[in-house]
Write a protein that holds these residues in place. Structure first.
Motif, PDB file in Angstrom:
ATOM      1  N   ARG A 101      43.582  26.709  40.012  1.00 31.74           N
ATOM      2  CA  ARG A 101      45.116  26.664  40.625  1.00 31.74           C
ATOM      3  C   ARG A 101      44.677  25.891  41.973  1.00 31.74           C
ATOM      4  NH1 ARG A 101      49.416  30.352  40.044  1.00 31.74           N
ATOM      5  NH2 ARG A 101      50.251  30.110  38.138  1.00 31.74           N
ATOM      6  N   GLY A 113      47.611  37.443  37.339  1.00 29.18           N
ATOM      7  CA  GLY A 113      48.648  38.454  37.559  1.00 29.18           C
ATOM      8  C   GLY A 113      48.858  38.637  38.861  1.00 29.18           C
ATOM      9  N   TYR A 114      47.750  38.439  40.034  1.00 31.17           N
ATOM     10  CA  TYR A 114      47.899  38.718  41.143  1.00 31.17           C
ATOM     11  C   TYR A 114      46.926  37.534  41.757  1.00 31.17           C
ATOM     12  CZ  TYR A 114      43.246  40.848  39.923  1.00 31.17           C
ATOM     13  OH  TYR A 114      42.073  41.040  39.513  1.00 31.17           O
ATOM     14  N   GLN A 115      46.851  37.542  43.222  1.00 31.06           N
ATOM     15  CA  GLN A 115      46.018  36.441  43.615  1.00 31.06           C
ATOM     16  C   GLN A 115      44.701  36.547  43.122  1.00 31.06           C
ATOM     17  OE1 GLN A 115      46.644  35.017  47.342  1.00 31.06           O
ATOM     18  NE2 GLN A 115      45.051  33.723  47.612  1.00 31.06           N
ATOM     19  N   VAL A 132      41.475  35.132  43.424  1.00 30.69           N
ATOM     20  CA  VAL A 132      40.600  34.123  44.302  1.00 30.69           C
ATOM     21  C   VAL A 132      39.079  34.725  44.211  1.00 30.69           C
ATOM     22  CG1 VAL A 132      40.213  32.900  46.364  1.00 30.69           C
ATOM     23  CG2 VAL A 132      42.475  33.490  45.677  1.00 30.69           C
ATOM     24  N   LEU A 141      51.758  33.479  47.541  1.00 36.12           N
ATOM     25  CA  LEU A 141      50.472  33.808  46.641  1.00 36.12           C
ATOM     26  C   LEU A 141      49.714  32.582  46.574  1.00 36.12           C
ATOM     27  CD1 LEU A 141      49.470  36.029  44.881  1.00 36.12           C
ATOM     28  CD2 LEU A 141      50.665  34.911  42.820  1.00 36.12           C
ATOM     29  N   TYR A 165      45.560  44.296  47.534  1.00 35.08           N
ATOM     30  CA  TYR A 165      46.591  43.486  48.027  1.00 35.08           C
ATOM     31  C   TYR A 165      47.974  43.840  48.010  1.00 35.08           C
ATOM     32  CZ  TYR A 165      48.455  41.586  43.463  1.00 35.08           C
ATOM     33  OH  TYR A 165      49.256  41.406  42.578  1.00 35.08           O
ATOM     34  N   PHE A 176      39.517  26.055  47.564  1.00 37.76           N
ATOM     35  CA  PHE A 176      39.778  26.122  49.003  1.00 37.76           C
ATOM     36  C   PHE A 176      38.153  26.227  49.793  1.00 37.76           C
ATOM     37  CE2 PHE A 176      44.045  27.937  49.303  1.00 37.76           C
ATOM     38  CZ  PHE A 176      44.159  28.262  47.897  1.00 37.76           C
ATOM     39  N   GLN A 213      40.958  29.548  43.205  1.00 37.85           N
ATOM     40  CA  GLN A 213      42.163  30.349  42.850  1.00 37.85           C
ATOM     41  C   GLN A 213      42.523  30.092  41.304  1.00 37.85           C
ATOM     42  OE1 GLN A 213      45.702  30.061  44.999  1.00 37.85           O
ATOM     43  NE2 GLN A 213      46.341  31.724  44.543  1.00 37.85           N
TER      44      GLN A 213
END
Lengths: 111, 112
Positions: free
Chosen positions: A31, A95-97, A99, B97, B48, A34, A91
């Motif tokens: 995605r 379902g969640y961040q 990273v 997000l 989180y 960074f 990233q």
């Protein structure tokens, strides 16, 4: 399993000596990638986000590039104040961040 | 000052004790995160939160509890501290997000 590998672990440069830091990754569904800078005793500070292969971003003496397998952080004519640990993070879709951080490259620039 | 603040900066505790690390942000960011940083490992996500009263596990949640009753606060509790939880803990926040993370200055925790 997503993997992020940074190299070298440590790098010592003379002031003005340009070089590159590498971040190679094996992930499914990138995605974004960074780059962060972390000074001793502090939290990471955001530098760049790259989203697709071929993208480049610049800020002062730093330039970040991205391919399908790796990213480079090029440092041109570094100064002692560029000394820090540089972290790469990728990233992925999830379902969640989701990273994943690399372990960083510790850069020391000597006057 | 606006931003994200963590407290305490340093904490020494004993095994079996309960410890709470505090995190406060003034940006009204929806997302907040807790990471731990250990030598040889990258930052690893503990928990989180996407919004007040919404929390979820990250990569290494065992032994930790979080809550988020207010958008600006996201405390992390070690219910019964173990030596393996000796680490530097970072709180972070983001607007959404897929956005960059803003980190606090960290809490260095030693469990003896």
């Amino acid at each position: 399993e997503d993997q992020v590998t940074q190299s070298p672990e440590a790098l010592r440069l003379q002031e003005g000596e340009s070089s590159s830091l590498n971040c190679s990754y094996t992930v499914s569904g990138l995605r974004g990638l960074f780059w962060y800078r972390q000074d001793p005793g502090k939290g990471p500070e955001f530098l760049f986000t790259l989203y697709s292969a071929g993208e480049e971003k610049e800020k002062e003496r730093l330039k970040a590039t991205l391919t399908k397998k790796e990213s480079f952080l090029h440092i041109t004519a570094p100064k002692p104040e560029d000394s820090a640990t540089y972290l790469c993070a990728v990233q992925t879709a999830g379902g969640y961040q989701k990273v994943t951080f690399g372990t960083g490259t510790k850069l020391q620039v000597i006057p | 000052d606006a931003g994200i603040t963590q407290s305490p900066r340093y904490k020494i505790t004993e095994t079996g004790r309960q410890v709470t690390l505090m995190c406060h942000q003034t940006w009204s960011h929806s997302y907040m995160f807790w990471y731990r940083q250990d030598l040889g490992h990258g930052l690893r996500l503990i928990y989180y939160s996407a919004a007040a009263d919404i929390t979820d596990k990250g990569e290494v949640p065992d032994g930790y509890v979080v809550s988020r009753s207010k958008t600006e606060n996201f405390p992390l509790t070690l219910e019964s501290a173990t030596r393996s939880q000796t680490s530097v803990y970072f709180c972070a926040s983001s607007l959404s997000l897929n956005e960059k993370l803003f980190f606090g200055s960290g809490t260095q925790l030693s469990v003896l």
